[in-house]
Design an enzyme around this catalytic site. Structure first.
Site, short mmCIF file in Angstrom:
data_model
loop_
_atom_site.label_atom_id
_atom_site.label_comp_id
_atom_site.label_asym_id
_atom_site.label_seq_id
_atom_site.Cartn_x
_atom_site.Cartn_y
_atom_site.Cartn_z
CG ASP A 130 41.45 160.39 81.16
OD1 ASP A 130 40.83 160.92 82.09
OD2 ASP A 130 41.85 159.22 81.19
CG ASP A 135 44.85 156.13 79.30
OD1 ASP A 135 43.85 156.79 79.67
OD2 ASP A 135 45.58 155.51 80.09
CB THR A 137 44.26 158.63 85.23
OG1 THR A 137 43.81 159.34 86.39
CG2 THR A 137 45.10 157.44 85.65
#
Length: 610
Positions: free
Chosen positions: A317, A563, A319
Site C-alpha cells: 500500500d 496498515d 499511504t
C-alpha cells in the site's frame, strides 16, 4: 481536496428492504417498530466467532501423523514396560504445546478484531433525537452524525449540512468525500466536517464494516515448504516403520517374552522416528522469533519467517506504508506574479500569513498542521474573523486587521483569471510529481452574512505540500530489488500520486500507473496487465484481493504489506501478511508479521532469518 461521491467498493451483501411508512411523518421509528425489527433480528448486534474453536486448535495440533506415531509407541511402552521408558512421549507435549500456544494467541487477536469503535449512536425515535447503545440500532433507523462521529451502519443520506466523510479506513483514499442527500454512507467511515442524517439500510452482520471484520476473522496459516516437507518425510517413515516393527517383534519373540520383545522393539523403532528433526524446526523458528523481536518485529505465526524468505512478489500500500500516512510536509511556497510586490516580499509575507492562518484555524486539517510545523508564527498577527475550511467553499480564511485578509484554498477556486494560465500549469507539474497544491490569496474583506464569502481575492502564492516518505523505505525497496523480488504498489489514491511516490523510493517502473477503476474483469487480461505495470491507483479492497488471487494463480508467492482496514481482504488472501505497527487493529490482527515501530528496515533481517 474532496471528492464529490463515495466510491467504496462494497462486497456483495444482502440488502434488507426499507419500510417507507416509518418515514412519512419525519419522526423516525416508534417503539413498536423498533421491537418488530429486533424480534426479526434486524438490529446491530454482531456476534461473530472466529472460524476455529479452541477444541479445533487443540485437535489440529495433537492429532498429527508425528504424534500418532510416537503416541502409539508410547502407549505400548506404558502397557508392557516401566513408565520411565516412555519419557520420549514428552516430545509430543512439547511439539503440540508450541503450536497450540501460537494459534491460541492468533485466535485471541482475531476475536478482538473490530472495525467499528463507536459504542453509541444518535437515533431519531418518536420525533426525539436520543443516544442509544450501538447494538440497539435497527434497520430503517434515522441516525445523526457530526464531526468526529463514526458511521455505525450502512445507509442513505437524508440531509446534509456541509458533511464530509473520511473513508480512507475502507478505501485507502486520503481525500475526504462530500456527502449530499441520496449518497450512500458505509459503516466504519467517519465524519470529519458538518452534520448529516442517514437511514440505516444494512445493520449487524450485513453492514460493510462487520462483513469486512467477519472475513478478517477467518483463521489461515501461511504456506511452509519446510513444514510440508517434514510431513511428507514422516508419511514415508510411517509406512517404512510398519514392516520394520513386525520384523523386530518376530525376531525378538524367539529370544524374549512378549512384553520384553515389544519393549525392545519399541526402543529400536523410536530411534528411527525423527522426533529431533521436528523439535529442532520448532526451536529454530522460536529462536528466529526472539531474534526478530529484538528488531521490533512481532511474529504472530512461527512459519511466517520462512514464508517471507520464499516470497517472490511483494504488494505494498502507499499511504501508511511507503509514506508516513499521518503527516504532510511543506515542500515550497512559490510566489505568483502579483504586482506591486516583488517575489521575495511575496514569499516572506506569504509565509507569515500561512503561519497565522494555521494558528487561527480552530480545527486544523493535515495541510494546516504541516504548515504550522514548518513555519514559525510571526509576532503581531492576530485573527479577528475566522472562517474554517469547508468542502462547500473549498477554502479557509481569516481577517488579520492591519495585516490584511488572507484565504487558503484549492486552485480551482482561488486562481483568478490573471494568474490562472501560469498557476494551473504549475499546479499540473506538481500534481504529476505527486504533490498537493493549495493557493494563498489576499482578499479585500470577508462577507459573513449568510454563507461566508471572500470579496476580491487575489492569488499570491502556491503552497506545495507532499507526503512524508518513510526514511528507510528506499533502502528496503533496493534490497527487495536486489533479491529479485517483484514489487506492486496498490493504493486507493490517484495513480499519478502513487507513481510519484513509487519513483521517489526507487521502485522499478515497468509501465505507467494504472487506474484500477478501469481494470478488466477477465483474469487472463488482468494477469497480463499486472505483468506489464507496477503501480495501480484507485484500487478498492476487493480489487486488491483479486490482484493477489491472480498473481497466486500464476504461480507466484505473494506478500501483502498494509496498515488499514482496506488492506485486510488482500492481507488475508496473500501467502504472507505484514502490518505496520501504527496501522489499524484489524490489519494487525490478521497479519503474520507486525513491524512494531513501522520500520521497513526490519524486513531484510526477516528474509535473512528465513
Amino acid at each position: 481536496m474532496t471528492r464529490a461521491r463515495s466510491a467504496v467498493p462494497v462486497m456483495p451483501l444482502p440488502q434488507a428492504p426499507m419500510s417507507a411508512e416509518a418515514f412519512t411523518d419525519g419522526r423516525g421509528l416508534d417503539a413498536q417498530q423498533v421491537r418488530q425489527r429486533q424480534l426479526k433480528g434486524h438490529d446491530n448486534r454482531n456476534t461473530q466467532p472466529t472460524s476455529r474453536s479452541v477444541a479445533s486448535i487443540i485437535r489440529a495440533n495433537v492429532l498429527t501423523r508425528f504424534n500418532a506415531l510416537l503416541g502409539a509407541l508410547c502407549v505400548l511402552i506404558l502397557i508392557v514396560g516401566p513408565p520411565q521408558d516412555a519419557l520420549f512421549g514428552l516430545v509430543i507435549l512439547a511439539n503440540s504445546g508450541v503450536g497450540i500456544v501460537a494459534e491460541l494467541r492468533a485466535k485471541r487477536a482475531l476475536d478482538r478484531l473490530h472495525v467499528l469503535t463507536a459504542t453509541t449512536a444518535r437515533a431519531l425515535r418518536d420525533g426525539v433525537m436520543i443516544d442509544i447503545p450501538l447494538e440497539q440500532v435497527v434497520l430503517d433507523d434515522v441516525l445523526e452524525v457530526s464531526s468526529g462521529d463514526q458511521v455505525v451502519a450502512d445507509g442513505l443520506v437524508l440531509t446534509s449540512t456541509g458533511a464530509e466523510a473520511d473513508e480512507s479506513l475502507l478505501t485507502g483514499e486520503a481525500d475526504t468525500v462530500r456527502k449530499s442527500p441520496g449518497d450512500e454512507v458505509f459503516s466504519g467511515s467517519s465524519v470529519v466536517a458538518g452534520t448529516m442524517r442517514y437511514r440505516a439500510r444494512r445493520v449487524g452482520p450485513d453492514a460493510y464494516a462487520n462483513a469486512l471484520a467477519r472475513e478478517a476473522r477467518v483463521f489461515t496459516t501461511p504456506p511452509s515448504e519446510l513444514r510440508d516437507g517434514i510431513n511428507t518425510f514422516l508419511r514415508w517413515v510411517t509406512w517404512a516403520l510398519v514392516p520394520a516393527v513386525i520384523i523386530l517383534i518376530l525376531t525378538q519373540l524367539r529370544r524374549h517374552s512378549t512384553a520384553e520383545s515389544i519393549r525392545v522393539s519399541v526402543a529400536a523403532v523410536v530411534g528411527m522416528v525423527p522426533e529431533g528433526l521436528v523439535l529442532l524446526v520448532s526451536v529454530a523458528f522460536a529462536v528466529a522469533v526472539v531474534r526478530l523481536g529484538k528488531r521490533k518485529v512481532l511474529v504472530q505465526q512461527l512459519v511466517a519467517v520462512e514464508t517471507l524468505a520464499r516470497v517472490d512478489v511483494v504488494c505494498l500500500d502507499k499511504t501508511g506504508t511507503l509514506t508516513d500516512g499521518r503527516h504532510l510536509r511543506l515542500h515550497a511556497v512559490e510566489p505568483l506574479n502579483v504586482e506591486p510586490l516583488d517575489r521575495q516580499r511575496v514569499r516572506e509575507l506569504g509565509q507569515a500569513a500561512l503561519a497565522a492562518l494555521a494558528a487561527a484555524d480552530p480545527s486544523p486539517n493535515a495541510s494546516l498542521r504541516a504548515i504550522a510545523a514548518a513555519l514559525p508564527l510571526s509576532t503581531g498577527w492576530r485573527a479577528g474573523q475566522v472562517v474554517p475550511f469547508s468542502s462547500g467553499r473549498r477554502w479557509s480564511g481569516a481577517d488579520f486587521g492591519a495585516d490584511g485578509v488572507w484565504i487558503l484554498g484549492v486552485p480551482e477556486t482561488l486562481l483568478a483569471a490573471e494568474a490562472a494560465d501560469q498557476g494551473l500549469a504549475r499546479v499540473e507539474v506538481h500534481a504529476q510529481a505527486g504533490r498537493r497544491v493549495l493557493v494563498l490569496a489576499r482578499a479585500q474583506s470577508l462577507d459573513l452574512t449568510g454563507e461566508p464569502r471572500a470579496i476580491g481575492p487575489r492569488p499570491v502564492a502556491l503552497v506545495v505540500l507532499e507526503d512524508v516518505i518513510r526514511p528507510e523505505a528506499a533502502e528496503t525497496i533496493r534490497y527487495f530489488t536486489e533479491q529479485g523480488i517483484a514489487l506492486k504498489v496498490l493504493s486507493g489514491d490517484h495513480p499519478r500520486t502513487v507513481q510519484a511516490v513509487a519513483e521517489a523510493v526507487g521502485i522499478p517502473m515497468t509501465g505507467p500507473a494504472l487506474d484500477a477503476s478501469r481494470l478488466p474483469s477477465d483474469r487472463d487480461e488482468l494477469r497480463r496487465l499486472l505483468d506489464e505495470h507496477t503501480v495501480l491507483g484507485r484500487v478498492g479492497p476487493q480489487q486488491k484481493r483479486l490482484i493477489i488471487d491472480v498473481l497466486q494463480a500464476g504461480g507466484r508467492s505473494v506478500a501483502m504489506i498494509g496498515d488499514g482496514v482496506n488492506d485486510v481482504p488482500a492481507m488475508k488472501a496473500a501467502d504472507l501478511a505484514v502490518a505496520m505497527g501504527s496501522g489499524t487493529r484489524a490489519a494487525g490482527a490478521v497479519a503474520e508479521l507486525v513491524l512494531v515501530d513501522d520500520s521497513f528496515g526490519a524486513l531484510p533481517h526477516v528474509i535473512r532469518e528465513g
